[in-house]
Design an enzyme around this catalytic site. Structure first.
Site, mmCIF file in Angstrom:
data_model
loop_
_atom_site.group_PDB
_atom_site.id
_atom_site.type_symbol
_atom_site.label_atom_id
_atom_site.label_comp_id
_atom_site.label_asym_id
_atom_site.label_seq_id
_atom_site.Cartn_x
_atom_site.Cartn_y
_atom_site.Cartn_z
ATOM 1 N N HIS B 83 23.231 32.483 114.226
ATOM 2 C CA HIS B 83 23.238 31.274 113.694
ATOM 3 C C HIS B 83 21.758 31.069 113.203
ATOM 4 C CE1 HIS B 83 23.127 26.801 113.056
ATOM 5 N NE2 HIS B 83 22.404 26.708 114.329
ATOM 6 N N ASP B 112 6.919 29.509 82.836
ATOM 7 C CA ASP B 112 7.563 30.145 83.795
ATOM 8 C C ASP B 112 6.797 30.697 85.017
ATOM 9 O OD1 ASP B 112 9.559 32.166 85.205
ATOM 10 O OD2 ASP B 112 10.616 31.977 83.349
ATOM 11 N N TRP B 148 17.434 34.820 118.590
ATOM 12 C CA TRP B 148 16.630 35.050 117.186
ATOM 13 C C TRP B 148 14.835 35.557 117.382
ATOM 14 C CZ3 TRP B 148 12.655 32.367 114.437
ATOM 15 C CH2 TRP B 148 11.858 31.396 114.946
ATOM 16 N N SER B 178 10.369 40.252 100.710
ATOM 17 C CA SER B 178 10.883 39.308 99.661
ATOM 18 C C SER B 178 10.150 38.044 99.840
ATOM 19 C CB SER B 178 12.489 38.876 100.122
ATOM 20 O OG SER B 178 12.859 37.708 99.493
ATOM 21 N N SER B 179 9.778 37.505 100.988
ATOM 22 C CA SER B 179 8.967 36.039 101.010
ATOM 23 C C SER B 179 7.523 36.677 100.624
ATOM 24 C CB SER B 179 8.888 35.894 102.578
ATOM 25 O OG SER B 179 10.314 35.548 103.009
ATOM 26 N N HIS B 262 5.285 30.049 115.433
ATOM 27 C CA HIS B 262 4.837 28.842 115.020
ATOM 28 C C HIS B 262 4.498 28.500 113.465
ATOM 29 C CE1 HIS B 262 4.106 24.733 116.002
ATOM 30 N NE2 HIS B 262 3.056 24.821 115.150
ATOM 31 N N GLU B 264 5.893 29.806 111.201
ATOM 32 C CA GLU B 264 7.146 29.825 110.530
ATOM 33 C C GLU B 264 7.883 28.571 110.640
ATOM 34 O OE1 GLU B 264 8.835 31.995 108.810
ATOM 35 O OE2 GLU B 264 10.821 30.750 108.862
ATOM 36 N N TYR B 266 6.480 25.795 110.391
ATOM 37 C CA TYR B 266 5.862 24.826 109.405
ATOM 38 C C TYR B 266 6.003 25.257 108.156
ATOM 39 C CZ TYR B 266 3.854 22.186 113.005
ATOM 40 O OH TYR B 266 3.829 21.198 113.891
ATOM 41 N N SER B 277 7.389 13.559 100.036
ATOM 42 C CA SER B 277 6.310 12.733 99.333
ATOM 43 C C SER B 277 6.735 12.395 97.887
ATOM 44 C CB SER B 277 5.061 13.629 99.528
ATOM 45 O OG SER B 277 4.905 13.626 100.775
ATOM 46 N N HIS B 311 2.162 27.724 122.977
ATOM 47 C CA HIS B 311 2.868 26.523 123.713
ATOM 48 C C HIS B 311 4.416 26.920 123.700
ATOM 49 C CE1 HIS B 311 3.174 24.673 119.222
ATOM 50 N NE2 HIS B 311 4.488 25.290 119.674
ATOM 51 N N HIS B 312 4.800 28.086 123.222
ATOM 52 C CA HIS B 312 6.058 28.503 123.314
ATOM 53 C C HIS B 312 6.163 29.401 124.744
ATOM 54 C CE1 HIS B 312 7.682 27.307 119.501
ATOM 55 N NE2 HIS B 312 6.427 27.385 118.860
ATOM 56 N N THR B 337 0.144 15.171 111.343
ATOM 57 C CA THR B 337 1.430 14.760 111.296
ATOM 58 C C THR B 337 1.480 13.283 111.269
ATOM 59 O OG1 THR B 337 1.807 16.929 112.563
ATOM 60 C CG2 THR B 337 3.945 15.450 112.088
ATOM 61 N N LYS B 340 0.565 11.663 107.902
ATOM 62 C CA LYS B 340 1.875 11.604 107.141
ATOM 63 C C LYS B 340 2.770 10.726 107.215
ATOM 64 C CE LYS B 340 1.495 16.399 105.553
ATOM 65 N NZ LYS B 340 1.853 16.205 104.121
ATOM 66 N N ARG B 459 19.491 26.772 127.570
ATOM 67 C CA ARG B 459 20.199 27.044 126.184
ATOM 68 C C ARG B 459 20.813 28.572 126.190
ATOM 69 N NH1 ARG B 459 14.429 28.417 122.979
ATOM 70 N NH2 ARG B 459 15.966 28.686 121.194
HETATM 71 C C1 HEM Z 1 4.148 17.311 116.222
HETATM 72 C C2 HEM Z 1 4.795 18.625 116.015
HETATM 73 C C3 HEM Z 1 5.244 19.446 117.165
HETATM 74 C C4 HEM Z 1 5.078 19.846 118.394
HETATM 75 C C5 HEM Z 1 3.972 19.342 119.095
HETATM 76 C C6 HEM Z 1 6.121 20.845 118.724
HETATM 77 C C7 HEM Z 1 5.826 21.529 120.099
HETATM 78 C C8 HEM Z 1 6.886 22.395 120.549
HETATM 79 C C9 HEM Z 1 6.751 23.161 121.731
HETATM 80 C C10 HEM Z 1 5.726 22.863 122.679
HETATM 81 C C11 HEM Z 1 7.951 23.814 121.508
HETATM 82 C C12 HEM Z 1 8.164 25.043 122.839
HETATM 83 C C13 HEM Z 1 9.090 24.370 123.812
HETATM 84 C C14 HEM Z 1 9.569 25.470 125.057
HETATM 85 O O1 HEM Z 1 9.891 26.743 124.613
HETATM 86 O O2 HEM Z 1 9.495 25.054 126.011
HETATM 87 C C15 HEM Z 1 8.531 23.707 120.448
HETATM 88 C C16 HEM Z 1 9.709 24.451 120.094
HETATM 89 C C17 HEM Z 1 10.170 24.502 118.913
HETATM 90 N N1 HEM Z 1 9.675 23.916 117.759
HETATM 91 FE FE1 HEM Z 1 8.178 22.515 117.729
HETATM 92 N N2 HEM Z 1 6.780 21.030 117.726
HETATM 93 C C18 HEM Z 1 6.498 20.377 116.782
HETATM 94 C C19 HEM Z 1 7.137 20.440 115.504
HETATM 95 C C20 HEM Z 1 8.114 21.176 115.110
HETATM 96 C C21 HEM Z 1 8.403 21.274 113.821
HETATM 97 C C22 HEM Z 1 7.896 20.670 112.395
HETATM 98 C C23 HEM Z 1 9.345 22.312 113.725
HETATM 99 C C24 HEM Z 1 10.367 23.082 112.569
HETATM 100 C C25 HEM Z 1 10.375 22.563 111.375
HETATM 101 C C26 HEM Z 1 9.579 22.829 115.086
HETATM 102 C C27 HEM Z 1 10.623 23.748 115.510
HETATM 103 C C28 HEM Z 1 10.627 24.232 116.753
HETATM 104 C C29 HEM Z 1 11.488 25.320 117.112
HETATM 105 C C30 HEM Z 1 12.243 26.088 116.177
HETATM 106 C C31 HEM Z 1 11.245 25.541 118.584
HETATM 107 C C32 HEM Z 1 11.933 26.238 119.288
HETATM 108 C C33 HEM Z 1 11.475 27.882 119.108
HETATM 109 C C34 HEM Z 1 12.677 28.677 120.187
HETATM 110 O O3 HEM Z 1 12.316 28.847 121.258
HETATM 111 O O4 HEM Z 1 13.660 29.226 119.731
HETATM 112 N N3 HEM Z 1 8.547 22.156 115.813
HETATM 113 N N4 HEM Z 1 7.736 22.842 119.560
HETATM 114 CU CU LIG Z 2 5.459 25.973 117.939
#
Ligand code: HEM
Ligand SMILES: [Cu+2]
Lengths: 284, 547
Positions: B83, B112, B148, B178-179, B262, B264, B266, B277, B311-312, B337, B340, B459
């Site tokens: 997924h 083009d 994933w 591709s990307s 990370h 990614e 963004y 915008s 932070h992950h 952010t 914005k 999860r």
């Molecule tokens: C203010 C902005 C953001 C902050 C401070 C933030 C912070 C974090 C942190 C600390 C985690 C890790 C949590 C953990 O694993 O314990 C996380 C996970 C994640 N964030 Fe954000 N995030 C922000 C914005 C975004 C945005 C804009 C996206 C996507 C468009 C996003 C997508 C994700 C995803 C996909 C994960 C999980 C990845 C995984 O473990 O599978 N985040 N974020």
């Molecule tokens: Cu992140």
């Protein structure tokens, strides 16, 4: 080449989809092979590779033809140069991953394994020195590769090839076709010589030093970095051979020789990566 | 520039005389036209949205009640893994590339994309990569199921991957190529093909955000490719990169993965910001507030995205200095952010607003994305993240940033530009119904997951303790409603392509839109080739505020 020609937009491209089919067939075959298929896997790999090579020949022939018949104006040339530049940038990043891995391993993970509670509780006899194949002595005893034999020779070879490549470029710009061709011949020859020496080095490592891809993290980083680099040298030498062939056929003008430039950039990039390898993999 | 094509060579002339599309199905396979390729990308992404969505329905069905109901745990894990991969690499990213293909040349007055043949190859490599990945679903050992993120050592265990690993690795390689090709094309197009009269600081924000996203792509896709390559060699060629016995470290994989991962996220959100915008000023009938600050905020978010990856990994084990550094650095991202969010709000402030479907989705985006950002901030606090990590809280966080943000904005973009592309108006009533159903159900779906996570539900598990039952049921019901509502979108897309309401749309489609961006000065539907001569005047309403 004439400035009033419009930006050339090609129509009906058949090579991209053929190349994609070749590539995916090759990779699917390789994946099957890794999973233990010894007949279907390799057959797909070869078939895919053949299609991929046909695509490369066909596509580049088309591009060369278009370039030589003046279908590309100045702006098209800029797009191509940007394309090549950012492609090389992505390659630099790819190598940076493996350089970072080497750095992390030497300075962090090996140190952690050989100190503190990890060492005391798990493997008190382990000494955190480099080179290492880890506390598990993975791959058994091995001898590390010294910098001052073939690797040093290879450094000289690649650096000289960078010079000959630039000399060829000067020949092209000065409309001295003889110098262009000679310079390219020398460059290509040095490139293949490099690859040959590296093959010797690998042979030596595997047969008499006990050093293999499986020699713990030293073997892994050593072969991954030098192996990917060697692959890039091969590709670069092949590209330069094509450029040589085209120069011999009379292609390229001082104001229109993108293919030469791209090949030269690529070659210098490969050169610089080697310097990094020489310092971080062999010397330090 | 005078005309698109130069005829120089008789040998090829037959090809070049023909300016229209090729006949039949072949047109779509060998096309180099940015609009055709954009359409291919968008339709492919839409299809993958439903494939990934079907997998999500499997997940929510299994979690409807405690206990094992429908699928076995290994398959459940395949579903969470696939997924995510399908949605990220098959739906969201390609959809934005599709928008870039359609819009960037029209918005900057280019005939083009800069490298049209490579453009075609980017698309087919994407299809090839996704097919390679999807083929694992049919294997007897099943699709990848280690998540994933492909963490070793789990992903290297025979039981978890079966035969899928090499296919997944090569799929990542193809998707990466591709990307990167797509990104290079976008960079070359924006730098080299812009109408001479358009300065960088006149470019619509969608173009700006894509330019910056393209750099992110080139800088991190090779990182992911390198990481999975090492997984492959660890598994099949005896290397020890992630094996402590050989001196390696599985945590290294996590560092490399998140150095990609990370940025990614963004890559998926910056073009979202760009579309928002673009849409909001049109329906607020005002110039975008703080154009220049939007550009700078985008750039600084992109920059910071490279230096916050760990932070992950707060709970994985890091020196204290690392925990602190990554905590503070992450929180800094909230500043641009916030800029914005403030700018979007200020754009609407005292605007003569109307609430057509694209605007509704955009407003919901501003509100709900902010929710996701706030939970992100909570998790950025390292000591708190020890509780949130690997729970449903983070699932709620990233779904708020991806579904009511990226996906909603993609829907908004569809409603916003479909009339331009097809020349037909979509059915506004059904559009609004789609919006309200989506906006309500998405919250029923994801809001309770915050509670579940805070209470400690992990999860990526097919079963759970009894105390989590109620909110899981609520969440699943929200999920089913959300999933079904998306069929309305499918209907609207097909209906609009086939004629929509039958109402004739003007070149502007939306009142005053031609003051904002170039594509609205072209006829609707747009002809197959546009801007064969570049425009001499470019609209600057969107940047009024900064001039
Ligand atoms: C203010 C902005 C953001 C902050 C401070 C933030 C912070 C974090 C942190 C600390 C985690 C890790 C949590 C953990 O694993 O314990 C996380 C996970 C994640 N964030 Fe954000 N995030 C922000 C914005 C975004 C945005 C804009 C996206 C996507 C468009 C996003 C997508 C994700 C995803 C996909 C994960 C999980 C990845 C995984 O473990 O599978 N985040 N974020
Ligand atoms: Cu992140």
């Amino acid at each position: 080449m004439s400035t009033n020609v419009a930006y050339y937009i090609p129509h009906k491209a058949t090579w991209p989809v053929i190349g994609t089919a070749g590539l995916v067939t090759m990779l699917a075959g390789f994946a099957n092979y890794l999973n233990g298929s010894s007949s279907v896997g390799p057959a797909f790999m070869v078939a895919g590779l053949v299609v991929f090579i046909i695509m490369l020949v066909g596509w580049f022939t088309l591009q060369a033809h278009e370039s030589e018949t003046g279908m590309y104006n100045h702006d098209v040339g800029i797009s191509y140069r940007m394309g090549m530049m950012w492609f090389i940038f992505s390659e630099i990043i790819f190598f940076a991953v493996f350089f970072s891995t080497l750095w992390y391993t030497r300075n962090l993970s090996v140190q952690w394994l050989g100190s503190g509670a990890t060492k005391e509780l798990l493997h008190s006899a382990y000494q955190a020195t480099w080179p290492t194949n880890g506390p598990g002595d993975v791959g058994g005893k091995f001898e590390p590769m010294s910098a001052w034999g073939l690797p040093f020779l290879n450094t000289l070879i690649l650096l000289s090839s960078g010079v000959s490549c630039t000399w060829a470029h000067h020949g092209l710009l000065a409309k001295n076709r003889d110098q262009l061709i000679k310079g390219l011949i020398v460059t290509v020859a040095l490139g293949f010589l490099f690859v040959m020496f590296q093959a010797f080095e690998y042979h030596e490592a595997y047969t008499s030093m006990g050093l293999t891809l499986g020699s713990g993290v030293y073997g892994s980083t050593f072969f991954m970095l030098t192996g990917f680099h060697g692959f890039h040298v091969c590709v670069g030498a092949i590209i330069l051979s094509v450029v040589l062939f085209r120069s011999w056929k009379g292609h390229f003008q001082p104001e229109n020789h993108f293919a030469f430039e791209a090949a030269a950039w690529y070659w210098h990039f490969v050169d610089v990566v080697w310097l990094g390898l020489f310092v971080f993999v062999y010397l330090l | 520039m005078s005309a698109v094509v130069a005829e120089h060579d008789d040998h090829h002339a037959d090809e070049h005389h023909d300016h229209g599309p090729a006949k039949g199905l072949l047109r779509w396979i060998i096309t180099t036209n940015h609009k055709d390729i954009g359409t291919l990308y968008l339709l492919f992404a839409l299809a993958m949205f439903f494939v990934g969505g079907a997998m999500a329905m499997v997940i929510r069905a299994e979690l409807f009640e405690p206990g094992l109901q429908f699928v076995d745990p290994a398959f459940f894990n395949s579903m969470t893994t696939m997924h995510a991969l399908v949605m990220v690499f098959g739906a969201v990213m390609p959809a934005f590339v599709g928008l870039a293909n359609w819009q960037i040349p029209m918005m900057i007055g280019a005939p083009d994309m800069a490298l049209p043949r490579m453009n075609n190859m980017s698309f087919w490599l994407l299809v090839a990569g996704v097919l390679l990945l999807a083929s694992t679903l049919l294997m007897e050992t099943g699709a990848p199921n280690a998540g994933w993120t492909f963490y070793p050592p789990l992903v290297l265990q025979p039981i978890t991957v079966g035969k899928a690993l090499p296919f997944a690795v090569f799929a990542v390689h193809l998707l990466g190529i591709s990307s990167i090709m797509g990104a290079i094309n976008i960079i070359a197009t924006i730098f080299n093909m812009r109408a001479p009269s358009m300065k960088m600081m006149d470019m619509p924000l969608f173009v700006w955000t894509w330019l910056i996203t393209a750099f992110l792509l080139i800088a991190v896709m090779p990182v992911f490719a390198g990481a999975v390559t090492m997984l492959l060699t660890d598994k099949f060629f005896h290397t020890s990169f992630f094996n402590a016995a050989g001196g390696g470290d599985p945590v290294l994989y996590q560092h490399i993965f998140w150095f990609f991962g990370h940025p990614e996220v963004y890559i998926m959100i910056l073009p979202t910001f760009g579309v928002a915008s673009t849409i909001i000023p049109v329906f607020a009938r005002k110039p975008l507030f703080g154009y220049a600050s939007m550009v700078w905020a985008t750039g600084s978010i992109a920059f910071f995205s490279f230096i916050v990856w760990a932070h992950h990994m707060f709970t994985v084990g890091m020196p204290m200095a690392g925990e602190l550094y990554f905590m503070y650095a992450t929180m800094i991202i909230a500043v641009p952010t916030g800029v914005k969010v403030f700018n979007w709000t200020a754009t609407m402030w005292k605007g003569a607003m109307t609430f057509e479907t694209p605007m509704l989705f955009s407003i919901a985006f501003v509100v709900l994305f902010t929710m996701g950002g706030l939970t992100g901030l909570m998790m950025a606090l390292a000591p708190l993240d020890f509780q949130y990590h690997d729970t449903y809280f983070i699932v709620a966080h990233f779904h708020y940033t991806l579904v009511p943000a990226s996906i909603f904005i993609l829907m908004a973009a569809g409603y916003f530009w479909l009339p331009k592309w097809t020349g037909h108006m979509y059915n506004e009533k059904i559009g609004q119904l789609h919006f309200w159903l989506s906006a309500i159900s998405v919250n029923i779906l994801f809001f309770p997951q915050h509670f579940l996570g805070l209470a400690g539900m992990p999860r990526r598990i097919p079963d759970y303790a009894i105390q989590f039952a109620d909110w899981n049921m609520v969440s699943s019901i929200g999920g089913f409603i959300f999933g079904l509502s998306q069929l309305l979108f499918l209907y609207i897309v097909i209906d609009t392509i086939r004629g929509g309401t039958g109402e004739k749309v003007t070149a502007e489609v939306w009142e005053g839109s031609s003051n904002h961006s170039l594509e609205w000065t072209l006829p609707s539907p747009v002809p197959y080739h546009t801007w064969t001569t570049p425009p001499t005047v470019v609209p600057t309403e969107h940047v009024l505020d900064s001039h």
